[in-house]
Design a protein around this motif. Sequence first.
Motif, PDB file in Angstrom:
ATOM      1  N   ALA A   1       0.854  -1.189   0.000  1.00  0.00           N
ATOM      2  CA  ALA A   1       0.000   0.000   0.000  1.00  0.00           C
ATOM      3  C   ALA A   1       0.890   1.239   0.000  1.00  0.00           C
ATOM      4  CB  ALA A   1      -0.911   0.000   1.217  1.00  0.00           C
ATOM      5  N   ILE A   2       0.596   2.173  -0.918  1.00  0.00           N
ATOM      6  CA  ILE A   2       1.398   3.389  -1.073  1.00  0.00           C
ATOM      7  C   ILE A   2       0.672   4.594  -0.474  1.00  0.00           C
ATOM      8  CG2 ILE A   2       2.489   4.921  -2.767  1.00  0.00           C
ATOM      9  CD1 ILE A   2       3.731   2.108  -2.596  1.00  0.00           C
ATOM     10  N   ALA A   3      -0.640   4.678  -0.713  1.00  0.00           N
ATOM     11  CA  ALA A   3      -1.431   5.809  -0.235  1.00  0.00           C
ATOM     12  C   ALA A   3      -2.880   5.367  -0.133  1.00  0.00           C
ATOM     13  CB  ALA A   3      -1.302   6.992  -1.197  1.00  0.00           C
ATOM     14  N   TYR A   4      -3.672   6.141   0.623  1.00  0.00           N
ATOM     15  CA  TYR A   4      -5.086   5.804   0.732  1.00  0.00           C
ATOM     16  C   TYR A   4      -5.912   7.041   1.039  1.00  0.00           C
ATOM     17  CZ  TYR A   4      -4.937   6.148   5.821  1.00  0.00           C
ATOM     18  OH  TYR A   4      -4.809   6.618   7.101  1.00  0.00           O
ATOM     19  N   ARG A   5      -7.210   6.919   0.797  1.00  0.00           N
ATOM     20  CA  ARG A   5      -8.200   7.929   1.169  1.00  0.00           C
ATOM     21  C   ARG A   5      -9.358   7.174   1.810  1.00  0.00           C
ATOM     22  NH1 ARG A   5      -9.574  12.005  -3.550  1.00  0.00           N
ATOM     23  NH2 ARG A   5     -10.274  13.163  -1.762  1.00  0.00           N
TER      24      ARG A   5
ATOM     25  N   ASN B   1     -15.288   3.263   3.678  1.00  0.00           N
ATOM     26  CA  ASN B   1     -14.695   2.874   2.404  1.00  0.00           C
ATOM     27  C   ASN B   1     -13.254   3.361   2.401  1.00  0.00           C
ATOM     28  OD1 ASN B   1     -16.858   1.620   1.006  1.00  0.00           O
ATOM     29  ND2 ASN B   1     -17.704   3.614   0.500  1.00  0.00           N
ATOM     30  N   TYR B   2     -12.344   2.485   2.011  1.00  0.00           N
ATOM     31  CA  TYR B   2     -10.941   2.842   1.852  1.00  0.00           C
ATOM     32  C   TYR B   2     -10.600   2.712   0.377  1.00  0.00           C
ATOM     33  CZ  TYR B   2     -10.320   2.432   6.895  1.00  0.00           C
ATOM     34  OH  TYR B   2     -10.414   2.611   8.253  1.00  0.00           O
ATOM     35  N   PHE B   3      -9.987   3.733  -0.176  1.00  0.00           N
ATOM     36  CA  PHE B   3      -9.490   3.716  -1.541  1.00  0.00           C
ATOM     37  C   PHE B   3      -7.974   3.680  -1.436  1.00  0.00           C
ATOM     38  CE2 PHE B   3     -13.575   5.751  -1.422  1.00  0.00           C
ATOM     39  CZ  PHE B   3     -14.253   5.120  -2.455  1.00  0.00           C
ATOM     40  N   VAL B   4      -7.369   2.577  -1.852  1.00  0.00           N
ATOM     41  CA  VAL B   4      -5.954   2.329  -1.582  1.00  0.00           C
ATOM     42  C   VAL B   4      -5.182   2.158  -2.888  1.00  0.00           C
ATOM     43  CG1 VAL B   4      -4.318   0.858  -0.324  1.00  0.00           C
ATOM     44  CG2 VAL B   4      -6.663   1.107   0.522  1.00  0.00           C
ATOM     45  N   LYS B   5      -4.065   2.871  -2.997  1.00  0.00           N
ATOM     46  CA  LYS B   5      -3.146   2.681  -4.129  1.00  0.00           C
ATOM     47  C   LYS B   5      -2.134   1.631  -3.694  1.00  0.00           C
ATOM     48  CE  LYS B   5      -1.687   6.234  -6.328  1.00  0.00           C
ATOM     49  NZ  LYS B   5      -0.990   7.442  -6.804  1.00  0.00           N
TER      50      LYS B   5
ATOM     51  N   LEU C   1     -11.972  -0.829  -0.627  1.00  0.00           N
ATOM     52  CA  LEU C   1     -12.247  -1.760   0.463  1.00  0.00           C
ATOM     53  C   LEU C   1     -13.365  -1.206   1.319  1.00  0.00           C
ATOM     54  CD1 LEU C   1      -8.540  -2.175   1.615  1.00  0.00           C
ATOM     55  CD2 LEU C   1      -9.731  -3.470  -0.146  1.00  0.00           C
ATOM     56  N   PHE C   2     -14.112  -2.101   1.931  1.00  0.00           N
ATOM     57  CA  PHE C   2     -15.141  -1.676   2.872  1.00  0.00           C
ATOM     58  C   PHE C   2     -14.876  -2.316   4.217  1.00  0.00           C
ATOM     59  CE2 PHE C   2     -19.221  -2.342   5.051  1.00  0.00           C
ATOM     60  CZ  PHE C   2     -19.575  -1.018   5.225  1.00  0.00           C
ATOM     61  N   GLN C   3     -14.834  -1.487   5.246  1.00  0.00           N
ATOM     62  CA  GLN C   3     -14.699  -1.957   6.628  1.00  0.00           C
ATOM     63  C   GLN C   3     -16.008  -1.636   7.344  1.00  0.00           C
ATOM     64  OE1 GLN C   3     -12.017  -3.564   8.490  1.00  0.00           O
ATOM     65  NE2 GLN C   3     -13.853  -3.807   9.708  1.00  0.00           N
ATOM     66  N   SER C   4     -16.716  -2.672   7.763  1.00  0.00           N
ATOM     67  CA  SER C   4     -17.998  -2.450   8.437  1.00  0.00           C
ATOM     68  C   SER C   4     -17.774  -1.871   9.828  1.00  0.00           C
ATOM     69  CB  SER C   4     -18.785  -3.758   8.523  1.00  0.00           C
ATOM     70  OG  SER C   4     -18.049  -4.712   9.256  1.00  0.00           O
TER      71      SER C   4
ATOM     72  N   ILE D   1      -5.899   9.077  -6.419  1.00  0.00           N
ATOM     73  CA  ILE D   1      -6.885   8.144  -5.877  1.00  0.00           C
ATOM     74  C   ILE D   1      -8.237   8.854  -5.878  1.00  0.00           C
ATOM     75  CG2 ILE D   1      -7.560   6.719  -3.922  1.00  0.00           C
ATOM     76  CD1 ILE D   1      -4.615   6.822  -3.024  1.00  0.00           C
ATOM     77  N   THR D   2      -9.180   8.307  -6.621  1.00  0.00           N
ATOM     78  CA  THR D   2     -10.517   8.902  -6.711  1.00  0.00           C
ATOM     79  C   THR D   2     -11.565   7.855  -6.411  1.00  0.00           C
ATOM     80  OG1 THR D   2     -10.640   8.429  -9.077  1.00  0.00           O
ATOM     81  CG2 THR D   2      -9.800  10.607  -8.441  1.00  0.00           C
ATOM     82  N   TYR D   3     -12.786   8.319  -6.160  1.00  0.00           N
ATOM     83  CA  TYR D   3     -13.902   7.401  -5.918  1.00  0.00           C
ATOM     84  C   TYR D   3     -14.178   6.607  -7.192  1.00  0.00           C
ATOM     85  CZ  TYR D   3     -18.459   5.520  -4.822  1.00  0.00           C
ATOM     86  OH  TYR D   3     -19.485   4.657  -4.615  1.00  0.00           O
TER      87      TYR D   3
END
Length: 77
Positions: A19-23, A31-35, A48-51, A74-76
Amino acid sequence: QVKPQFERMANRNCAMFTAIAYRTQVVAGTNYFVKVQDSSTEYVHLRLFQSLPHENQGPSLVSFQTGKTKDDPITYF
């Protein structure tokens, strides 16, 4: 935790998976958007989704985009 999910969904094996970066986006969970760097020159974006904590579940891979570069924002998706 999501590397096996990605490898199964993308039908490939990754020697590198860093993993390099995330939003994040807060919903009924997060919701995690991960590069992720998956080779010396290739990157993928994962959603990714974390409940919520009381549901006692780990993160799950919802979607991914391949063919990304180190400089792609990193975009939606």
